[in-house]
Design an enzyme around this catalytic site. Structure first.
Site, PDB file in Angstrom:
ATOM      1  N   VAL A   1       0.846  -1.201   0.000  1.00  0.00           N
ATOM      2  CA  VAL A   1       0.000   0.000   0.000  1.00  0.00           C
ATOM      3  C   VAL A   1       0.881   1.250   0.000  1.00  0.00           C
ATOM      4  O   VAL A   1       0.694   2.164  -0.813  1.00  0.00           O
ATOM      5  CB  VAL A   1      -0.953   0.007   1.238  1.00  0.00           C
ATOM      6  CG1 VAL A   1      -1.634   1.365   1.393  1.00  0.00           C
ATOM      7  CG2 VAL A   1      -2.003  -1.099   1.111  1.00  0.00           C
TER       8      VAL A   1
ATOM      9  N   ASP B   1     -13.665  -9.701   9.304  1.00  0.00           N
ATOM     10  CA  ASP B   1     -15.083  -9.364   9.266  1.00  0.00           C
ATOM     11  C   ASP B   1     -15.442  -8.150  10.147  1.00  0.00           C
ATOM     12  O   ASP B   1     -16.085  -7.207   9.690  1.00  0.00           O
ATOM     13  CB  ASP B   1     -15.835 -10.616   9.746  1.00  0.00           C
ATOM     14  CG  ASP B   1     -17.318 -10.477   9.581  1.00  0.00           C
ATOM     15  OD1 ASP B   1     -17.734 -10.090   8.476  1.00  0.00           O
ATOM     16  OD2 ASP B   1     -18.043 -10.720  10.557  1.00  0.00           O
TER      17      ASP B   1
ATOM     18  N   THR C   1      -6.999 -11.964   7.686  1.00  0.00           N
ATOM     19  CA  THR C   1      -7.375 -12.788   8.839  1.00  0.00           C
ATOM     20  C   THR C   1      -6.999 -14.231   8.537  1.00  0.00           C
ATOM     21  O   THR C   1      -7.170 -14.682   7.395  1.00  0.00           O
ATOM     22  CB  THR C   1      -8.882 -12.712   9.155  1.00  0.00           C
ATOM     23  OG1 THR C   1      -9.230 -13.783  10.049  1.00  0.00           O
ATOM     24  CG2 THR C   1      -9.769 -12.845   7.928  1.00  0.00           C
TER      25      THR C   1
ATOM     26  N   ASP D   1      -8.584 -16.682   9.486  1.00  0.00           N
ATOM     27  CA  ASP D   1      -9.792 -17.525   9.536  1.00  0.00           C
ATOM     28  C   ASP D   1     -10.363 -17.945   8.176  1.00  0.00           C
ATOM     29  O   ASP D   1     -11.116 -18.908   8.100  1.00  0.00           O
ATOM     30  CB  ASP D   1     -10.902 -16.806  10.311  1.00  0.00           C
ATOM     31  CG  ASP D   1     -10.581 -16.676  11.788  1.00  0.00           C
ATOM     32  OD1 ASP D   1      -9.619 -17.331  12.244  1.00  0.00           O
ATOM     33  OD2 ASP D   1     -11.278 -15.929  12.491  1.00  0.00           O
TER      34      ASP D   1
ATOM     35  N   ASP E   1     -12.766 -16.543   6.625  1.00  0.00           N
ATOM     36  CA  ASP E   1     -14.204 -16.600   6.884  1.00  0.00           C
ATOM     37  C   ASP E   1     -15.001 -15.541   6.116  1.00  0.00           C
ATOM     38  O   ASP E   1     -16.111 -15.199   6.514  1.00  0.00           O
ATOM     39  CB  ASP E   1     -14.468 -16.476   8.395  1.00  0.00           C
ATOM     40  CG  ASP E   1     -13.892 -15.198   8.977  1.00  0.00           C
ATOM     41  OD1 ASP E   1     -13.140 -14.496   8.279  1.00  0.00           O
ATOM     42  OD2 ASP E   1     -14.201 -14.894  10.146  1.00  0.00           O
TER      43      ASP E   1
ATOM     44  N   MET F   1      -7.523 -22.773  15.316  1.00  0.00           N
ATOM     45  CA  MET F   1      -8.427 -21.632  15.483  1.00  0.00           C
ATOM     46  C   MET F   1      -9.616 -21.722  14.528  1.00  0.00           C
ATOM     47  O   MET F   1      -9.610 -22.495  13.583  1.00  0.00           O
ATOM     48  CB  MET F   1      -7.666 -20.326  15.316  1.00  0.00           C
ATOM     49  CG  MET F   1      -6.850 -19.968  16.547  1.00  0.00           C
ATOM     50  SD  MET F   1      -6.097 -18.347  16.415  1.00  0.00           S
ATOM     51  CE  MET F   1      -5.523 -18.132  18.113  1.00  0.00           C
ATOM     52  N   GLY F   2     -10.598 -20.892  14.779  1.00  0.00           N
ATOM     53  CA  GLY F   2     -11.825 -20.885  13.974  1.00  0.00           C
ATOM     54  C   GLY F   2     -13.025 -20.990  14.890  1.00  0.00           C
ATOM     55  O   GLY F   2     -13.387 -22.085  15.303  1.00  0.00           O
ATOM     56  N   ARG F   3     -13.580 -19.816  15.226  1.00  0.00           N
ATOM     57  CA  ARG F   3     -14.733 -19.838  16.139  1.00  0.00           C
ATOM     58  C   ARG F   3     -16.006 -20.225  15.414  1.00  0.00           C
ATOM     59  O   ARG F   3     -16.810 -20.998  15.904  1.00  0.00           O
ATOM     60  CB  ARG F   3     -14.914 -18.456  16.792  1.00  0.00           C
ATOM     61  CG  ARG F   3     -14.017 -18.255  17.984  1.00  0.00           C
ATOM     62  CD  ARG F   3     -14.049 -16.837  18.462  1.00  0.00           C
ATOM     63  NE  ARG F   3     -13.492 -15.953  17.450  1.00  0.00           N
ATOM     64  CZ  ARG F   3     -13.179 -14.677  17.634  1.00  0.00           C
ATOM     65  NH1 ARG F   3     -13.391 -14.126  18.811  1.00  0.00           N
ATOM     66  NH2 ARG F   3     -12.672 -13.939  16.670  1.00  0.00           N
TER      67      ARG F   3
ATOM     68  N   GLY G   1      -3.477 -35.191   6.148  1.00  0.00           N
ATOM     69  CA  GLY G   1      -3.923 -36.583   6.129  1.00  0.00           C
ATOM     70  C   GLY G   1      -4.666 -36.973   7.398  1.00  0.00           C
ATOM     71  O   GLY G   1      -4.730 -38.156   7.749  1.00  0.00           O
ATOM     72  N   ALA G   2      -5.249 -35.980   8.076  1.00  0.00           N
ATOM     73  CA  ALA G   2      -6.033 -36.289   9.286  1.00  0.00           C
ATOM     74  C   ALA G   2      -7.216 -37.187   8.911  1.00  0.00           C
ATOM     75  O   ALA G   2      -7.762 -37.065   7.815  1.00  0.00           O
ATOM     76  CB  ALA G   2      -6.526 -34.998   9.919  1.00  0.00           C
TER      77      ALA G   2
ATOM     78  N   GLU H   1     -11.656 -24.619  17.193  1.00  0.00           N
ATOM     79  CA  GLU H   1     -11.876 -24.133  18.562  1.00  0.00           C
ATOM     80  C   GLU H   1     -13.340 -23.795  18.849  1.00  0.00           C
ATOM     81  O   GLU H   1     -13.782 -23.865  19.998  1.00  0.00           O
ATOM     82  CB  GLU H   1     -11.020 -22.891  18.839  1.00  0.00           C
ATOM     83  CG  GLU H   1     -11.412 -21.714  17.975  1.00  0.00           C
ATOM     84  CD  GLU H   1     -10.704 -20.402  18.289  1.00  0.00           C
ATOM     85  OE1 GLU H   1     -10.188 -20.228  19.395  1.00  0.00           O
ATOM     86  OE2 GLU H   1     -10.673 -19.547  17.396  1.00  0.00           O
TER      87      GLU H   1
HETATM   88  O1  F6P Z   1      -9.905 -13.822  14.051  1.00  0.00           O
HETATM   89  C1  F6P Z   1      -8.673 -14.406  14.156  1.00  0.00           C
HETATM   90  C2  F6P Z   1      -8.555 -15.247  15.392  1.00  0.00           C
HETATM   91  O2  F6P Z   1      -7.240 -15.775  15.408  1.00  0.00           O
HETATM   92  C3  F6P Z   1      -9.570 -16.373  15.531  1.00  0.00           C
HETATM   93  O3  F6P Z   1      -9.292 -17.517  14.796  1.00  0.00           O
HETATM   94  C4  F6P Z   1      -9.523 -16.611  17.017  1.00  0.00           C
HETATM   95  O4  F6P Z   1     -10.714 -17.192  17.459  1.00  0.00           O
HETATM   96  C5  F6P Z   1      -9.324 -15.245  17.586  1.00  0.00           C
HETATM   97  O5  F6P Z   1      -8.715 -14.487  16.557  1.00  0.00           O
HETATM   98  C6  F6P Z   1      -8.505 -15.173  18.825  1.00  0.00           C
HETATM   99  O6  F6P Z   1      -8.499 -13.870  19.256  1.00  0.00           O
HETATM  100  P1  F6P Z   1      -7.505 -13.271  20.344  1.00  0.00           P
HETATM  101  O7  F6P Z   1      -6.137 -13.234  19.749  1.00  0.00           O
HETATM  102  O8  F6P Z   1      -8.041 -11.901  20.583  1.00  0.00           O
HETATM  103  O9  F6P Z   1      -7.572 -14.180  21.508  1.00  0.00           O
END
Ligand code: F6P
Length: 320
Positions: A23, A103, A126, A128, A130, A170-172, A186-187, A223
């Site tokens: 940028v 997001d 991110t 994620d 997502d 990670m991944g809420r 290969g899980a 997670e």
């Molecule tokens: O949004 C990215 C992320 O890494 C998510 O996968 C995870 O749930 C969250 O952030 C964790 O957030 P923090 O670093 O604030 O605990």
């Protein structure tokens, strides 16, 4: 457009620094000035601005994290906070803004564009993955590669001891990190927020794989479903194989960005500046079918992320 602002917001992601560099250098190329805003929207409200020059972004393309630092800023959800942010932009003559984040950060960018008329461009940063409008977000590839490195090591020791490894990634709300790292490592099983947990099915898949000659199993759990520890405990109650939990945690958010993330960062950053240079705001950039795209920010934010069930079925078919 003469002067633009740039911030990173929300959870950091590998590749954010490479995008900052793209940028800044693209803006200077087009004769624009760039102000870096430290600590995301919080820094915008507190007026923490730093002028960025060509050399301010030297030697960062390979670094994880974000040089501008980041924050999760709840005040950006309030009218008072938003007005503070806009007043900093006006006071400093900043007539366009680039927001690198996920997001939540895009929702802030949408408000600035839609309600306050600030030409804003979002770059998806991110781990994620997502955001529905783009095939990939910045940081996802590196994060999955970090998970793979750890899962490979777990496979070694699990096989020696004939154990089951439950690995939390990670991944809420989005199971993409689990899905991609599951397939690529290969899980045998992945557990994601988009699909209801079926412990009987999991047990029968484990037993089938052992009957087929496997000496270990990897279960990747997102997670958002539950912690590795809790899942491992529940599993241990219904299997005689020994189960061990591992939470990868924030390790997957750090590290030097992969080639794929650096390439995305270069292209996303450059595209964002080209749009602002042409007087176009209120867009997000992304990648779709291998092409760099841009889309209306309101439309992008309203799209619901879809889970790739075909990839999930692929994993089910090839992991036994
Ligand atoms: O949004 C990215 C992320 O890494 C998510 O996968 C995870 O749930 C969250 O952030 C964790 O957030 P923090 O670093 O604030 O605990």
């Amino acid at each position: 457009m003469k002067r633009i602002g740039l911030l990173t917001s929300g959870g950091d992601a590998p590749g954010m620094n490479a995008a900052i560099r793209a940028v800044v250098r693209s803006a200077i190329y087009f004769g624009m000035e760039v102000y870096g805003i430290e600590r995301g929207y919080a820094g915008l409200m507190e007026e923490i601005l730093v002028p960025m020059e060509m050399r301010s972004v030297s030697n960062i393309v390979q670094c994880g994290g974000t040089k501008l630092r980041t924050a999760r800023c709840l005040e950006m959800l309030t009218e008072e906070g938003q007005k503070k942010a806009v007043s900093t932009l006006e006071k400093n003559g900043i007539d366009g803004l680039v927001v690198i984040g996920g997001d939540g950060s895009f929702r802030g960018a949408k408000v600035l564009s839609e309600i306050y008329g600030v030409p804003t461009i979002g770059i998806p940063g991110t781990i994620d993955n997502d955001l529905e409008y783009t095939d990939y977000t910045l940081g996802f590839d590196t994060a999955v590669n970090t998970c793979l490195d750890i899962i490979n090591k777990l496979r070694d020791t699990m096989t020696s001891h004939e154990r089951i490894s439950v690995v939390e990634v990670m991944g809420r709300h989005c199971g993409d990190i689990a899905l991609y790292s599951g397939i690529a490592s290969g899980a045998e099983i992945i557990v994601v927020p988009e699909i209801k947990v079926d412990m009987d099915d999991i047990i029968s898949r484990i037993n089938r794989s052992r009957a087929n000659g496997k000496h270990s199993n990897i279960i990747v759990v997102a997670e958002g479903v539950m912690s590795a520890e809790k899942f491992a405990k529940q599993l241990q109650e219904v299997t005689t194989y020994s189960v061990r939990p591992t939470c990868i945690g924030h390790v997957q958010r750090g590290g030097s960005p992969s080639m794929a993330d650096r390439m995305l960062a270069a292209q996303f950053g450059n595209k964002a500046v080209r749009l602002l240079k042409d007087g176009i705001g209120n867009r997000v950039v992304g990648i779709s079918q291998n092409k760099i795209i841009d889309m209306d920010i309101i439309e992008a934010v309203s799209m619901k992320k879809k889970f790739n069930f075909e990839l999930y079925e692929t994993l089910q078919m090839i992991s036994m």
